[in-house]
Write an enzyme that holds these catalytic residues in place. Sequence first.
Site, PDB file in Angstrom:
ATOM      1  N   GLY A   1       5.564   3.859 -35.771  1.00 34.03           N
ATOM      2  CA  GLY A   1       6.181   3.232 -34.600  1.00 34.03           C
ATOM      3  C   GLY A   1       5.220   3.035 -33.453  1.00 34.03           C
ATOM      4  O   GLY A   1       5.569   2.446 -32.436  1.00 34.03           O
ATOM      5  N   GLU A   2       4.003   3.549 -33.577  1.00 34.93           N
ATOM      6  CA  GLU A   2       3.035   3.423 -32.476  1.00 34.93           C
ATOM      7  C   GLU A   2       1.850   2.554 -32.924  1.00 34.93           C
ATOM      8  O   GLU A   2       1.944   1.342 -32.935  1.00 34.93           O
ATOM      9  CB  GLU A   2       2.622   4.829 -32.000  1.00 34.93           C
ATOM     10  CG  GLU A   2       3.851   5.622 -31.518  1.00 34.93           C
ATOM     11  CD  GLU A   2       3.525   6.979 -30.890  1.00 34.93           C
ATOM     12  OE1 GLU A   2       2.408   7.184 -30.390  1.00 34.93           O
ATOM     13  OE2 GLU A   2       4.427   7.844 -30.905  1.00 34.93           O
ATOM     14  N   MET A   3       0.762   3.154 -33.370  1.00 30.65           N
ATOM     15  CA  MET A   3      -0.389   2.336 -33.744  1.00 30.65           C
ATOM     16  C   MET A   3      -0.318   1.891 -35.217  1.00 30.65           C
ATOM     17  O   MET A   3      -1.017   0.965 -35.627  1.00 30.65           O
ATOM     18  CB  MET A   3      -1.686   3.083 -33.426  1.00 30.65           C
ATOM     19  CG  MET A   3      -1.844   3.278 -31.904  1.00 30.65           C
ATOM     20  SD  MET A   3      -3.059   4.537 -31.435  1.00 30.65           S
ATOM     21  CE  MET A   3      -4.579   3.575 -31.477  1.00 30.65           C
TER      22      MET A   3
END
Lengths: 332, 332
Positions: free
Chosen positions: B125-127
């Site tokens: 969900g981030e990088m």
Amino acid sequence: MRIRWTPVALAAASVLVIGAAVAQSQEPIQPIVPPQQVNLGMVELGKKLYFDPRLSKSGFISCNSCHNLSMGGTDNIPTSIGDRWQQGPINAPTVLNSSLNVAQFWDGRAADLKAQAGGPIANPGEMAFTHTLALGVLESIPAYQREFKQVFGKDKIDIDQVTTAIAEFEKTLVTPNSRFDQWLLGKKDALSADEQAGYKLFKESGCVGCHNGPAVGGNSFQKMGVVAPYQASSPAQGRVAVTGKDADRFNFKVPTLRNVEMTYPYFHDGAANTLTEAVDVMGRLQLGKKFTPDENAKIVSFLKTLTGDQPSFTLPILPPSSDKTPRPHPFK
Amino acid sequence: MRIRWTPVALAAASVLVIGAAVAQSQEPIQPIVPPQQVNLGMVELGKKLYFDPRLSKSGFISCNSCHNLSMGGTDNIPTSIGDRWQQGPINAPTVLNSSLNVAQFWDGRAADLKAQAGGPIANPGEMAFTHTLALGVLESIPAYQREFKQVFGKDKIDIDQVTTAIAEFEKTLVTPNSRFDQWLLGKKDALSADEQAGYKLFKESGCVGCHNGPAVGGNSFQKMGVVAPYQASSPAQGRVAVTGKDADRFNFKVPTLRNVEMTYPYFHDGAANTLTEAVDVMGRLQLGKKFTPDENAKIVSFLKTLTGDQPSFTLPILPPSSDKTPRPHPFK
């Protein structure tokens, strides 16, 4: 060592300087010259605005997101990411040395940096904001209010001031002192034999017909696909969108080759990942010439000498929002 | 002016220093002390990695995207934007002074900065990358290869080196010299009467029970909603996710209040837009106390004295990818 200039030494030096100037004037590429006049207060304000994602609807995207000054003034992806991860239609051109461009954007639809700077803020596919909303944010931040007043001497911030300041900062984003420029300016050992051979090929093959001047490009519009059509992965049709003339279809601004080692991927659709590929495609489609691997490698080695001093400055600290600042809307 | 230290002056200065030290030790908040020992080569490498979006799948998101050092080490939005514009579950805590935290993340699931640094890279969900793919990118970039070898003395880059370097850079991100610290260190006119009154209220009302130490927080886990439950807009349940103990439900790491003027919006769900709102909610839910508007304003004025010197460094220039570097995948 301190040099003492005798009349004879001065005369000799003059000959050297004149000699270099003559040699340089015979070259189709000229050295990058840093801006001769900048308004420093405006530059500092413009730098903050360039890094401020509050000029976007989401509060997440700034000028530096797609024209990243850590990465050659580009985003190093084929086409950019806009608000809500929209895929942009075209490769983000580098902001480095963009003050030398004949016009801005690939199709030249903005006359200058100031005219360009307002575009992405209000483009629904990019920063997705409006000028009015952006000004509302800036007006709500006391430190910005003061800085705009200091720089422009007016009580109210308008979009003209915003784009003027960003453009003034962008004027400073030139990259002098590349090894190629050192060579142009007389340091004859600044380039290896292969690099010099690459430059010779670059001139003799005709690349220099479009990639010339201080920016090694950026100063004309040319058709992408002269000898054979270019199969673009982008729907962009170039300058026809501005002039309405059918003759301008697939005419794009010739990109600068300054810092080209850092500005991959290449072409308006970002389809070429490497310089080797870009040189090969350009040779075939623009010049009707198939470079041998050795020729290609030499041209690439020359191109890598065009990387200059990158902009060097302290990361700006942005003034905090106030209680009155409208909050960004990243997810609606 | 050059000061000449006579024995009498030295003795007098010693008394002053000792006096200040005694006064300071009686305060529940201590001044920020810059790191006593850093590995400079590692810091410079870590700085590049912190700014390098090639550690993400898209090539667009770096550590600095959500922990923006131009904006108090945060993104100033309620919850962060991840790969493909995914909405994060929680407010991005500031990276500033995070070396002083008892543990990292709101739920303390990482013991230290090094353990934290690898998380977002591999978080879908981030990088949205993997450590293996990130290492493949770094290994393909000659200038990174050389710099890692210089710093760590090994032939191969591993994730341990990557997170160690990022953590070393983050150790430098402290913010000394706030007006409050100047006051603590003896400059008695550094705070106005209202700011001092705000600090007195902050201590006497009990805020300081959790917000203490050099970071004014960051050193314990506490229940969000002690006196009355907090209606969070985030599904995060805090430390229970780490310990599995029901007693840890809604226990979160107490955030640092250093630079709190810059780290809006507030709370783990980013639901409070202003300090006024945050102080009001904290008073009611944690202390069972309704601050009057005047008390609230005084506490807020004290909190704004906690803004220290922001990290000041030259924007790093990232080494360009090579022909072998795997290209990012922003849109698939």
